[in-house]
Every structure is written in structure tokens, then in C-alpha cells.
Scaffold this motif. Structure first.
Motif, PDB file in Angstrom:
ATOM      1  N   LEU A  48       0.772  -1.144   0.021  1.00  0.00           N
ATOM      2  CA  LEU A  48      -0.114   0.078   0.036  1.00  0.00           C
ATOM      3  C   LEU A  48       0.937   1.387   0.001  1.00  0.00           C
ATOM      4  CD1 LEU A  48      -2.838  -1.100   2.625  1.00  0.00           C
ATOM      5  CD2 LEU A  48      -2.848  -0.950  -0.099  1.00  0.00           C
ATOM      6  N   ILE A  49       1.928   1.267   0.777  1.00  0.00           N
ATOM      7  CA  ILE A  49       2.986   2.154   0.686  1.00  0.00           C
ATOM      8  C   ILE A  49       3.394   2.609  -0.731  1.00  0.00           C
ATOM      9  CG2 ILE A  49       5.083   3.180   1.536  1.00  0.00           C
ATOM     10  CD1 ILE A  49       4.489   2.004   4.138  1.00  0.00           C
ATOM     11  N   ALA A  50       3.893   1.441  -1.301  1.00  0.00           N
ATOM     12  CA  ALA A  50       4.363   1.757  -2.847  1.00  0.00           C
ATOM     13  C   ALA A  50       3.338   2.117  -3.773  1.00  0.00           C
ATOM     14  CB  ALA A  50       4.657   0.003  -3.225  1.00  0.00           C
ATOM     15  N   VAL A  51       1.840   1.422  -3.512  1.00  0.00           N
ATOM     16  CA  VAL A  51       0.872   2.145  -4.566  1.00  0.00           C
ATOM     17  C   VAL A  51       0.637   3.693  -4.243  1.00  0.00           C
ATOM     18  CG1 VAL A  51      -1.706   2.043  -4.704  1.00  0.00           C
ATOM     19  CG2 VAL A  51      -0.403  -0.193  -4.483  1.00  0.00           C
ATOM     20  N   ARG A  52       0.862   4.017  -2.916  1.00  0.00           N
ATOM     21  CA  ARG A  52       0.519   5.419  -2.508  1.00  0.00           C
ATOM     22  C   ARG A  52       1.891   6.259  -3.304  1.00  0.00           C
ATOM     23  NH1 ARG A  52       0.907   7.854   3.488  1.00  0.00           N
ATOM     24  NH2 ARG A  52       0.564   9.985   2.866  1.00  0.00           N
ATOM     25  N   LEU A  53       3.048   5.914  -3.158  1.00  0.00           N
ATOM     26  CA  LEU A  53       4.068   6.749  -3.834  1.00  0.00           C
ATOM     27  C   LEU A  53       3.979   6.538  -5.427  1.00  0.00           C
ATOM     28  CD1 LEU A  53       7.056   5.004  -1.609  1.00  0.00           C
ATOM     29  CD2 LEU A  53       5.924   7.372  -1.428  1.00  0.00           C
ATOM     30  N   GLU A  54       3.578   5.682  -5.869  1.00  0.00           N
ATOM     31  CA  GLU A  54       3.526   5.433  -7.293  1.00  0.00           C
ATOM     32  C   GLU A  54       2.431   6.404  -7.692  1.00  0.00           C
ATOM     33  OE1 GLU A  54       5.283   4.086  -9.600  1.00  0.00           O
ATOM     34  OE2 GLU A  54       6.448   3.291  -8.137  1.00  0.00           O
ATOM     35  N   ALA A  55       1.220   6.406  -6.908  1.00  0.00           N
ATOM     36  CA  ALA A  55       0.131   7.499  -7.266  1.00  0.00           C
ATOM     37  C   ALA A  55       0.496   8.888  -7.194  1.00  0.00           C
ATOM     38  CB  ALA A  55      -1.172   6.993  -6.226  1.00  0.00           C
ATOM     39  N   GLN A  56       1.326   9.079  -6.368  1.00  0.00           N
ATOM     40  CA  GLN A  56       2.011  10.411  -5.872  1.00  0.00           C
ATOM     41  C   GLN A  56       2.861  10.893  -6.985  1.00  0.00           C
ATOM     42  OE1 GLN A  56       0.881  12.288  -3.344  1.00  0.00           O
ATOM     43  NE2 GLN A  56       2.014  14.139  -4.150  1.00  0.00           N
ATOM     44  N   ARG A  57       3.542   9.913  -7.612  1.00  0.00           N
ATOM     45  CA  ARG A  57       4.509  10.391  -8.733  1.00  0.00           C
ATOM     46  C   ARG A  57       3.549  10.624 -10.092  1.00  0.00           C
ATOM     47  NH1 ARG A  57       9.091   5.650  -8.523  1.00  0.00           N
ATOM     48  NH2 ARG A  57      10.217   6.280  -6.454  1.00  0.00           N
ATOM     49  N   ILE A  58       2.540   9.714 -10.361  1.00  0.00           N
ATOM     50  CA  ILE A  58       1.684  10.016 -11.309  1.00  0.00           C
ATOM     51  C   ILE A  58       0.910  11.459 -11.131  1.00  0.00           C
ATOM     52  CG2 ILE A  58      -0.611   9.223 -12.408  1.00  0.00           C
ATOM     53  CD1 ILE A  58       0.278   6.416 -11.488  1.00  0.00           C
ATOM     54  N   ALA A  59       0.554  11.920  -9.935  1.00  0.00           N
ATOM     55  CA  ALA A  59      -0.090  13.260  -9.663  1.00  0.00           C
ATOM     56  C   ALA A  59       0.997  14.254 -10.052  1.00  0.00           C
ATOM     57  CB  ALA A  59      -0.488  13.250  -8.402  1.00  0.00           C
ATOM     58  N   ASP A  60       2.437  13.914  -9.674  1.00  0.00           N
ATOM     59  CA  ASP A  60       3.347  14.958 -10.090  1.00  0.00           C
ATOM     60  C   ASP A  60       3.524  15.207 -11.507  1.00  0.00           C
ATOM     61  OD1 ASP A  60       3.560  15.428  -7.308  1.00  0.00           O
ATOM     62  OD2 ASP A  60       5.286  14.009  -6.928  1.00  0.00           O
ATOM     63  N   LEU A  61       3.561  13.993 -12.137  1.00  0.00           N
ATOM     64  CA  LEU A  61       3.904  14.082 -13.576  1.00  0.00           C
ATOM     65  C   LEU A  61       2.770  14.917 -14.472  1.00  0.00           C
ATOM     66  CD1 LEU A  61       5.199  10.228 -14.278  1.00  0.00           C
ATOM     67  CD2 LEU A  61       6.498  12.494 -14.288  1.00  0.00           C
ATOM     68  N   ASN A  62       1.487  14.934 -13.981  1.00  0.00           N
ATOM     69  CA  ASN A  62       0.414  15.722 -14.445  1.00  0.00           C
ATOM     70  C   ASN A  62      -0.393  16.316 -13.455  1.00  0.00           C
ATOM     71  OD1 ASN A  62      -1.322  16.382 -16.326  1.00  0.00           O
ATOM     72  ND2 ASN A  62      -2.424  14.598 -16.728  1.00  0.00           N
ATOM     73  N   PRO A  63       0.276  17.594 -13.409  1.00  0.00           N
ATOM     74  CA  PRO A  63      -0.266  18.546 -12.419  1.00  0.00           C
ATOM     75  C   PRO A  63      -1.614  18.846 -12.551  1.00  0.00           C
ATOM     76  CG  PRO A  63       1.998  19.324 -12.987  1.00  0.00           C
ATOM     77  CD  PRO A  63       1.762  18.384 -14.103  1.00  0.00           C
ATOM     78  N   GLU A  64      -1.889  18.938 -13.643  1.00  0.00           N
ATOM     79  CA  GLU A  64      -3.667  19.257 -13.559  1.00  0.00           C
ATOM     80  C   GLU A  64      -4.240  18.134 -14.637  1.00  0.00           C
ATOM     81  OE1 GLU A  64      -3.605  22.958 -15.652  1.00  0.00           O
ATOM     82  OE2 GLU A  64      -2.609  24.000 -13.956  1.00  0.00           O
ATOM     83  N   GLY A  65      -5.330  18.247 -14.416  1.00  0.00           N
ATOM     84  CA  GLY A  65      -6.216  17.305 -15.368  1.00  0.00           C
ATOM     85  C   GLY A  65      -7.046  16.264 -14.681  1.00  0.00           C
ATOM     86  N   GLU A  66      -7.592  15.118 -15.233  1.00  0.00           N
ATOM     87  CA  GLU A  66      -8.243  14.256 -14.437  1.00  0.00           C
ATOM     88  C   GLU A  66      -7.497  12.920 -13.883  1.00  0.00           C
ATOM     89  OE1 GLU A  66     -11.744  10.937 -15.506  1.00  0.00           O
ATOM     90  OE2 GLU A  66     -11.241  12.425 -17.167  1.00  0.00           O
ATOM     91  N   THR A  67      -6.113  13.131 -14.679  1.00  0.00           N
ATOM     92  CA  THR A  67      -5.086  12.134 -14.105  1.00  0.00           C
ATOM     93  C   THR A  67      -4.780  12.307 -12.806  1.00  0.00           C
ATOM     94  OG1 THR A  67      -4.203  11.862 -16.416  1.00  0.00           O
ATOM     95  CG2 THR A  67      -2.982  11.081 -14.688  1.00  0.00           C
ATOM     96  N   ARG A  68      -4.474  13.777 -12.408  1.00  0.00           N
ATOM     97  CA  ARG A  68      -4.071  14.121 -11.175  1.00  0.00           C
ATOM     98  C   ARG A  68      -5.093  13.963 -10.000  1.00  0.00           C
ATOM     99  NH1 ARG A  68      -0.039  17.101  -8.623  1.00  0.00           N
ATOM    100  NH2 ARG A  68      -0.758  18.289  -6.775  1.00  0.00           N
ATOM    101  N   ALA A  69      -6.402  14.006 -10.629  1.00  0.00           N
ATOM    102  CA  ALA A  69      -7.534  13.720  -9.638  1.00  0.00           C
ATOM    103  C   ALA A  69      -7.555  12.260  -9.304  1.00  0.00           C
ATOM    104  CB  ALA A  69      -8.824  14.110 -10.047  1.00  0.00           C
ATOM    105  N   ARG A  70      -7.379  11.465 -10.235  1.00  0.00           N
ATOM    106  CA  ARG A  70      -7.498   9.965 -10.187  1.00  0.00           C
ATOM    107  C   ARG A  70      -6.250   9.476  -9.368  1.00  0.00           C
ATOM    108  NH1 ARG A  70     -12.469   8.198 -11.440  1.00  0.00           N
ATOM    109  NH2 ARG A  70     -13.189   9.100 -13.172  1.00  0.00           N
ATOM    110  N   ALA A  71      -5.274  10.193  -9.638  1.00  0.00           N
ATOM    111  CA  ALA A  71      -4.004   9.837  -8.575  1.00  0.00           C
ATOM    112  C   ALA A  71      -4.162  10.128  -7.178  1.00  0.00           C
ATOM    113  CB  ALA A  71      -2.666  10.316  -9.261  1.00  0.00           C
TER     114      ALA A  71
END
Length: 351
Positions: A237-260
Motif C-alpha cells: 500500500l505504501i508503494a501504491v501510494r508513492l506511485e500514485a503520488q508520482r503520477i500526480a506529480d507528472l500531470n499537475p492538472e487534469g483528470e489524471t491528477r484527480a485519479r491519482a
């Protein structure tokens, strides 16, 4: 239990034994009284009948010899008195054995003189009536004296006492045999009860060992599950959280950040649920701080969470030496202190 069984068996036997002894004693006394009441009048009557000639002929020496012989033959007779018609003593004889006046019994019989009148014709052919009372005919009876027999129950009591002692000895042997039998039965029952108690204790010890083994197995399984959740699921779960945080950092705006960010929140919620589940299965503070530290942390948590009362921990002994297989150890006592001016103490609780 053995004492109670012996008492339950011996008390009725003792009651029956006392009843038997009392009945035997009273029956022997009754036999003595009945024998005296029967023999006394009979001896007086026989002696009065045999003394008729001696009293009429005034042959008192022969009568005294007869009386002395009767005294020697019958030890129950204490004294014999031969009296005349005016109750003056003619012959007296007393046994040598002394006797108490309270136990003496007197029996009396009259000495009777029987006269048979026969009509005899004189030389002139008329009935000869010299010295014949007027109106006398047939047989006349006249009292010449009395025979008084004084009997003492001492000899009879002595004989009956010997019989009573024999009965008492037989009854005592029977009572002793019954008591010994009751003791043996109680001893055997006690041995069987002791064996049953030992078997129950062994079964209870075996049950405790099985419960301890089951508790140990359950605790080991809980610890294993808690370690798997902590080491594998929470790490994932910690790894999933970190990966989702990276995805959010790669796309600061948009639906992808909200999903992350939504994935991050879900992972954080699952992580917290896993931590709670781990604490319920196996509190990690036990492995980190030990039992005493875990209890102290628990008390500190309650003390900070509830402001209406205060808790303090008082523990004695070394908890590190306690076996891990104990099902319900009593480890500490907590005492509540209420914020009032009263000196009353709250009841102690065990945790």
C-alpha cells in the motif's frame, strides 16, 4: 469424608448398642425381681408346711437344723424366722453374708395345724366326745405360728451380673467388628474418591495444557497474520501510494491528477485499516516495548483520552520472565483518582 462416613455408620450402631445394654440390664433386674417374687412365697409355704410337726411338738432343734441347711443351700435367703401365733420368735437363723436393709424382701406363710375329728363309740355305745369342741366335725385348721423368709437379691444379682457381662462382651465385640468394617469400607471409599480426584486433576491439567497449546497456536497464527499484513500488505500500500503520488506529480492538472490523488487516499485508508487490524491481531507495541511497556502505553492512552478521571499504573515483578503461553495473566492494577476533594478511593480494576 472418611470421618463423616464412619460417624454415619457408627452413630446408629452406638445407639443400638446402648439400647441393647440398657434393655439387657433392665431385663436382668426384672428377672431378679420376678425370681424373688416367685421363690420367696414358695420357700415360705414349703417351710411352713414342713414345720407343722416341729412347732406342734416343740422340737425346735430339728427345725433349726432344717433352716440352717436351707440357708446353706440357697444363698438368696438371708434370714428365716419361725414365730408363734402371737408373732414371738421361736427359731431364728441368719446367713453369714451381710445384706443391705434397703434390698431385703420379706415373705411370710402361716404354720397351720390340721385336726381331723373322728366319732368313736364308747363302752356304752354312745359317741366318745372327750376334748372335742362343740360343733366341731370333720377337719379343723388352726394357726400355730408363722414362717417369715427374708430374701436378699445380692446372690441373684451377682449371677445375673455375670450373665450381663457376658452379653456386654458379646455386644462390644459385635460393635467393634461393625466399626472396623465401617472403617474399612470408608477407607476403601476414600481411596476410590482420592483416585477419582487424582484422575480429575490429571484431566484438568491435561485440559489446561491443551488450552495453553491452543492459545499458543492461535497467538502464533495471529502474530504471523499480523506480520504478513504489516510487512507485505502495508508495504504494498505504501508503494501504491508513492506511485500514485508520482503520477500526480507528472500531470499537475487534469483528470489524471484527480485519479491519482483518489488512489492515494484509498491506499492511505487501506493502510490505516491494516494498521488497525494489525493492532487488533497483535499489538506491535508488545514486540517493541514488552508487556509492561505495552500496559503502560495502554494506561497512558486511557488517561489522555478521558478527561473526567485519571489513571495510574502500579506494577510489581519482572514481566519479561512470564511465559507467553499464559491464557489470562494478572499483570497490573489500575487505580482511578477522581478530581474531587473527597478522600474516597475508587474501586480497583484488573486488566
Amino acid at each position: 469424608m472418611r470421618t463423616r462416613l464412619v460417624a454415619m455408620t457408627a452413630m446408629p450402631l452406638a445407639y443400638l448398642f446402648c439400647t441393647f445394654v440398657w434393655y439387657a440390664y433392665q431385663s436382668r433386674l426384672a428377672e431378679v425381681r420376678e425370681e424373688m417374687a416367685e421363690r420367696g412365697p414358695l420357700v415360705a409355704k414349703v417351710l411352713a408346711d414342713s414345720s407343722e410337726f416341729s412347732v406342734v411338738a416343740r422340737r425346735y432343734d430339728d427345725l433349726k437344723l432344717t433352716i440352717n441347711g436351707l440357708l446353706r443351700a440357697d444363698p438368696s435367703i438371708y434370714r428365716i424366722d419361725v414365730l408363734d401365733a402371737q408373732r414371738r420368735a421361736l427359731v431364728q437363723a441368719t446367713a453369714r453374708a451381710p445384706a443391705s436393709a434397703a434390698e431385703l424382701r420379706y415373705y411370710e406363710a402361716p404354720v397351720l395345724k390340721r385336726l381331723m375329728w373322728v366319732s368313736v363309740l364308747g363302752p356304752d355305745g354312745k359317741p366318745y366326745q372327750k376334748d372335742k369342741p362343740a360343733g366341731a366335725s370333720g377337719v379343723t385348721v388352726e394357726t400355730m405360728g408363722y414362717v417369715r423368709v427374708t430374701m436378699s437379691p445380692s446372690a441373684l444379682l451377682l449371677r445375673q451380673t455375670r450373665r450381663f457381662y457376658v452379653e456386654l462382651a458379646v455386644g462390644s465385640l459385635g460393635l467393634l467388628a461393625c466399626v472396623l468394617l465401617a472403617w474399612q469400607l470408608a477407607k476403601g471409599l476414600d481411596a476410590s474418591l482420592q483416585a477419582s480426584m487424582r484422575a480429575l486433576r490429571e484431566a484438568d491439567d491435561e485440559k489446561r495444557r491443551l488450552i495453553r497449546k491452543v492459545n499458543t497456536a492461535v497467538e502464533d497464527e495471529r502474530q504471523s497474520i499480523a506480520l504478513e499484513i504489516h510487512d507485505e500488505l502495508n508495504a504494498t500500500l505504501i508503494a501504491v501510494r508513492l506511485e500514485a503520488q508520482r503520477i500526480a506529480d507528472l500531470n499537475p492538472e487534469g483528470e489524471t491528477r484527480a485519479r491519482a490523488q483518489s488512489i492515494t487516499k484509498l491506499a492511505l485508508g487501506l493502510y490505516n485499516s491494516g494498521r488497525s487490524l494489525v493492532r487488533r491481531l497483535r499489538p506491535e507495541v508488545l514486540d517493541m516495548l514488552g508487556l509492561d511497556g505495552a500496559v503502560e502505553e495502554l494506561v497512558r492512552h486511557y488517561d489522555s483520552a478521558r478527561g473526567g478521571c485519571r489513571f495510574e499504573l502500579q506494577a510489581q515483578g519482572d514481566f519479561s520472565r512470564m511465559e507467553k503461553t499464559l491464557p489470562s495473566p494478572r499483570i497490573a492494577s489500575c487505580r482511578r483518582r477522581w478530581p474531587t476533594s473527597s478522600s474516597m478511593r475508587a474501586p480497583r480494576t484488573r486488566r
